[in-house]
Design an enzyme around this catalytic site. Structure first.
Site, mmCIF file in Angstrom:
data_model
loop_
_atom_site.group_PDB
_atom_site.id
_atom_site.type_symbol
_atom_site.label_atom_id
_atom_site.label_comp_id
_atom_site.label_asym_id
_atom_site.label_seq_id
_atom_site.Cartn_x
_atom_site.Cartn_y
_atom_site.Cartn_z
ATOM 1 C CG ASN A 41 18.391 75.219 43.029
ATOM 2 O OD1 ASN A 41 18.311 74.046 42.737
ATOM 3 N ND2 ASN A 41 18.088 76.185 42.170
ATOM 4 C CB THR A 42 19.652 78.204 48.747
ATOM 5 O OG1 THR A 42 20.597 78.227 47.667
ATOM 6 C CG2 THR A 42 20.403 78.433 50.062
ATOM 7 C CB VAL B 265 9.485 80.421 51.371
ATOM 8 C CG1 VAL B 265 8.565 81.366 52.140
ATOM 9 C CG2 VAL B 265 10.894 81.000 51.278
ATOM 10 N N GLY C 164 11.436 76.969 34.191
ATOM 11 C CA GLY C 164 11.442 76.718 35.625
ATOM 12 C C GLY C 164 10.166 77.213 36.288
ATOM 13 N N PRO C 165 9.598 76.439 37.209
ATOM 14 C CG PRO C 165 8.869 74.558 38.380
ATOM 15 C CD PRO C 165 10.069 75.118 37.663
ATOM 16 C CG ASP C 166 12.319 79.503 39.687
ATOM 17 O OD1 ASP C 166 12.159 78.779 38.687
ATOM 18 O OD2 ASP C 166 13.433 79.994 39.986
#
Length: 260
Positions: free
Chosen positions: A9-10, A13, A107-109
Site C-alpha cells: 500500500n505504501t 519493491v 492477501g497475496p502478501d
C-alpha cells in the site's frame, strides 16, 4: 533472470534474482497512476547507474493494490516479453494450502510470507509483518496458512493521531527514554512504541495458547529491528522474507510447468 515485484500500500519493491541471490533491490512509492513506460524508465535508469546487465526473462508480482497490477503486467509484457505470474491468480500455483473460511480472499502478501516462512523456518510460525498494517500470519505445522490477525500499522496509528487531534504533532516512531513522557512528542512516542510492544506480545501469546503449542515468532518489515533491539519479541528477523517467498513460488511454478 527473475524480476520479483512486491507492491504494498505504501511502497513497491523490485528485486532481480539470478537464481542464487538478489543482485539488486530498489524501492519506490506505490502510485497507481504510474504507467508501464514510467516503471521501465525508472528501472532501466537504476540498472544503468549501477552497471547491472540483467537479461530479465520472467516476472512475478505480489500486489495488495489491484489498480497497480495492470501496469505491472504491461511492463512485463511490453519490455520483458513475458507473461508475469501474479500471486493470488488461478494460474499461479502455491506450494502451501490455505485453510480459511470459504470465500475468504487471503492477501497475496500474506500468502507469500507464509510460503517464505515455511521454506526458511519450517512450520508452527507466527509471522509478524510491520507494514501499512501490522499483520500476524499463522503457519501450521505442515506449512498451511490457517488465518491471522490484522492491526493498524505503527505509522498509520501515528498519522491518525496527528490527523484526528489538532493539537498533536506528527512524530516519528522511536523508543522513548522513559515510559512516562514529559512533553507531547515523548508521550505520543511512548504510547505508540510500548503500545505496539504490548500488542505484539499479547497477540502472539494468545495465538500460542489457542493453537496449544509453542510457535516461533518471525518478524519482517522495516520497524521490526527497532522493537527487537529494545524488547526481545521475535525468534528471527528477515527483512527480505516477502521477496524470498516470491522466488520460492516462482520456482514451484517453473517445476510444475516442466513436469507437464
Amino acid at each position: 533472470m527473475l524480476l520479483a515485484i512486491d507492491c504494498g500500500n505504501t511502497n513497491t519493491v523490485f528485486s532481480i534474482w539470478d537464481g542464487e541471490s538478489f543482485i539488486a533491490t530498489w524501492r519506490t512509492a506505490t502510485e497507481h497512476q504510474r504507467t508501464a513506460d514510467q516503471y521501465y524508465v525508472w528501472l532501466s535508469t537504476l540498472m544503468e547507474f549501477q552497471k547491472i546487465d540483467a537479461d530479465i526473462t520472467d516476472v512475478i508480482i505480489s500486489s495488495t493494490v489491484p489498480r497497480v497490477v495492470w501496469n505491472l503486467r504491461v511492463l512485463a509484457d511490453r519490455y520483458f516479453r513475458t507473461r508475469p505470474l501474479v500471486v493470488g491468480k488461478p494460474d499461479c500455483l502455491l506450494p502451501i494450502e490455505t485453510r480459511v473460511d470459504a470465500g475468504t480472499a487471503v492477501g497475496p502478501d500474506r500468502l507469500v510470507n507464509t510460503v517464505a516462512g515455511f521454506n526458511k523456518f519450517g512450520g508452527d510460525l507466527v509471522i509478524v509483518d510491520f507494514g501499512t498494517a501490522t499483520t500476524f500470519d499463522v503457519v501450521a505445522r505442515d506449512g498451511a496458512y490457517v488465518g491471522g490477525v490484522i492491526a493498524p500499522g505503527v505509522n498509520l496509528s501515528l498519522e491518525a493521531l496527528h490527523q484526528a487531534a489538532a493539537a498533536l504533532p506528527h512524530v516519528d516512531i522511536s523508543k522513548p527514554a522513559q515510559v512516562v513522557g514529559t512533553n507531547t512528542v515523548a508521550c505520543m512516542q511512548s504510547g505508540v512504541f510500548w503500545g505496539y510492544v504490548g500488542l505484539v506480545r499479547e497477540i502472539c501469546e494468545r495465538i500460542k495458547d489457542e493453537r496449544g503449542r509453542d510457535m516461533r515468532i518471525i518478524a519482517t518489515g522495516g520497524l521490526a529491528p527497532l522493537f527487537q533491539a529494545s524488547v526481545p519479541l521475535f525468534d528471527a528477523f528477515d527483512e527480505f522474507l516477502t521477496m524470498h517467498g516470491l522466488t520460492v513460488i516462482y520456482e514451484h511454478n517453473k517445476a510444475h510447468a516442466h513436469a507437464e
